[in-house]
Design an enzyme around this catalytic site. Structure first.
Site, PDB file in Angstrom:
ATOM      1  N   PRO A  27      38.777  36.582  51.827  1.00 40.12           N
ATOM      2  CA  PRO A  27      38.947  35.832  50.584  1.00 40.12           C
ATOM      3  C   PRO A  27      39.580  36.671  49.481  1.00 40.12           C
ATOM      4  O   PRO A  27      39.355  37.874  49.382  1.00 40.12           O
ATOM      5  CB  PRO A  27      37.506  35.443  50.218  1.00 40.12           C
ATOM      6  CG  PRO A  27      36.763  35.480  51.510  1.00 40.12           C
ATOM      7  CD  PRO A  27      37.397  36.577  52.296  1.00 40.12           C
ATOM      8  N   GLU A  28      40.373  36.000  48.653  1.00 42.42           N
ATOM      9  CA  GLU A  28      40.984  36.655  47.505  1.00 42.42           C
ATOM     10  C   GLU A  28      39.971  36.700  46.354  1.00 42.42           C
ATOM     11  O   GLU A  28      38.959  36.018  46.358  1.00 42.42           O
ATOM     12  CB  GLU A  28      42.236  35.897  47.078  1.00 42.42           C
ATOM     13  CG  GLU A  28      43.129  35.453  48.221  1.00 42.42           C
ATOM     14  CD  GLU A  28      44.103  36.513  48.695  1.00 42.42           C
ATOM     15  OE1 GLU A  28      44.576  37.302  47.869  1.00 42.42           O
ATOM     16  OE2 GLU A  28      44.401  36.534  49.902  1.00 42.42           O
ATOM     17  N   LYS A  33      35.979  41.681  45.150  1.00 40.51           N
ATOM     18  CA  LYS A  33      35.600  40.783  46.243  1.00 40.51           C
ATOM     19  C   LYS A  33      34.117  40.896  46.587  1.00 40.51           C
ATOM     20  O   LYS A  33      33.673  40.403  47.625  1.00 40.51           O
ATOM     21  CB  LYS A  33      36.457  41.084  47.476  1.00 40.51           C
ATOM     22  CG  LYS A  33      37.942  40.868  47.242  1.00 40.51           C
ATOM     23  CD  LYS A  33      38.702  41.092  48.524  1.00 40.51           C
ATOM     24  CE  LYS A  33      40.205  40.962  48.297  1.00 40.51           C
ATOM     25  NZ  LYS A  33      40.971  41.125  49.540  1.00 40.51           N
ATOM     26  N   ARG A  49      47.252  42.656  59.603  1.00 41.37           N
ATOM     27  CA  ARG A  49      47.222  41.375  58.895  1.00 41.37           C
ATOM     28  C   ARG A  49      48.592  40.707  58.995  1.00 41.37           C
ATOM     29  O   ARG A  49      49.616  41.380  58.866  1.00 41.37           O
ATOM     30  CB  ARG A  49      46.873  41.579  57.419  1.00 41.37           C
ATOM     31  CG  ARG A  49      45.446  42.067  57.174  1.00 41.37           C
ATOM     32  CD  ARG A  49      45.240  42.295  55.685  1.00 41.37           C
ATOM     33  NE  ARG A  49      43.871  42.652  55.362  1.00 41.37           N
ATOM     34  CZ  ARG A  49      43.404  43.896  55.358  1.00 41.37           C
ATOM     35  NH1 ARG A  49      44.210  44.898  55.673  1.00 41.37           N
ATOM     36  NH2 ARG A  49      42.152  44.144  55.054  1.00 41.37           N
TER      37      ARG A  49
END
Length: 277
Positions: free
Chosen positions: A2-3, A51, A261
């Site tokens: 998640p950002e 985060k 990624r």
């Protein structure tokens, strides 16, 4: 992963459901803290730091969690059926008289003294959505290793906290640089603008249900023709658009892995080294 804007939204949901109320149930399903019981303590606040999520309760304790790739906190009204995964994936349950927060697949879950929070988050760079945002420090951190690829530098939470893989790809596109360009090769003005743009993007999306990095459709004014409705596929410049035309020039967007990624870029709009794919 998640950002930072997604994590902040999660913190706001948890805060709205738990803050100011007494915990009626506390179940931490990790070996180290399985016997800890927070029942009877009031929840003071739930805050995001980059985060990381920090649930602070009475008695000077903080429940620290991190979602990483697929962790999630879900909030349910009392009596509502829990949805978020099978029971064996539940790592935390926090209940009040009105709501229950359930943490699924949390890879990081620890109980620590609030005064020791820096042990968990003190390594982070300036928080893009936090009150202590320092753009000058973030820029110095980002450029501290000039030979490092831009994409890797942006993802390093020690430089600036809150950027995930989606924003990494979008910011590189906006800077017209490939994610593999050594960060020290960015023109000084571009590097400074990159930090400013990162904050603007996360702030613009912190309350949106759908993340948008391309220009927003303006509301209709006057009697002229209505603007073309936005398509979901146009919400992001390059992320997830492999082999589709670039929204700026029409060249097919390319994809390859960077640091395990998936990474997306336009070979025409962005300059710098890139793998063959």
């Amino acid at each position: 992963m998640p950002e930072g804007d997604t994590v902040l939204q999660t913190a706001k949901r948890l805060h709205g459901a738990l803050a100011g109320q007494e915990l009626t149930r506390s179940d931490l399903r990790v070996p180290r803290f399985a016997t800890a019981d927070l029942s009877g303590r009031g929840v003071l606040e739930v805050a995001a730091r980059g985060k990381h999520l920090l649930t602070r309760v009475e008695g000077g304790l903080t429940l620290h969690s991190h979602l990483r790739m697929d962790g999630a906190w879900r909030v349910f009204a009392q009596g509502e059926r829990w949805r978020g995964g099978p029971a064996h994936q539940i790592r935390a349950i926090l209940s009040t008289a009105t709501h229950t927060a359930v943490g699924y697949r949390l890879p990081v879950l620890e109980l620590l003294r609030t005064e020791d929070e820096e042990r968990a988050v003190g390594h982070l760079g300036p928080d893009l959505l936090g009150p202590g945002w320092d753009p000058d420090l973030a820029l110095r951190n980002l450029l501290a290793a000039p030979a490092r690829p831009l994409g890797e530098a942006l993802l390093d939470q020690r430089n600036l906290a809150g950027i995930g893989n989606i924003y990494k790809c979008e910011l590189c596109f906006m800077a017209r640089a490939t994610p593999w360009l050594p960060v020290g090769e960015l023109p000084p003005r571009t590097a400074a603008l990159l930090v400013t743009t990162a904050k603007q993007l996360l702030e613009a999306n912190q309350d949106r249900p759908v993340r948008i990095t391309t220009a927003a459709v303006r509301p209709r004014t006057g009697t002229g023709p209505a603007p073309r409705p936005r398509r979901p596929v146009d919400d992001l410049w390059v992320y997830g658009r492999a082999h589709r035309p670039c929204l700026r020039c029409g060249t097919p967007v390319r994809t390859a892995e960077q640091d395990a990624r998936p990474t997306y870029w336009c070979p025409h709009c962005q300059t710098g080294p890139a793998p063959h794919s």
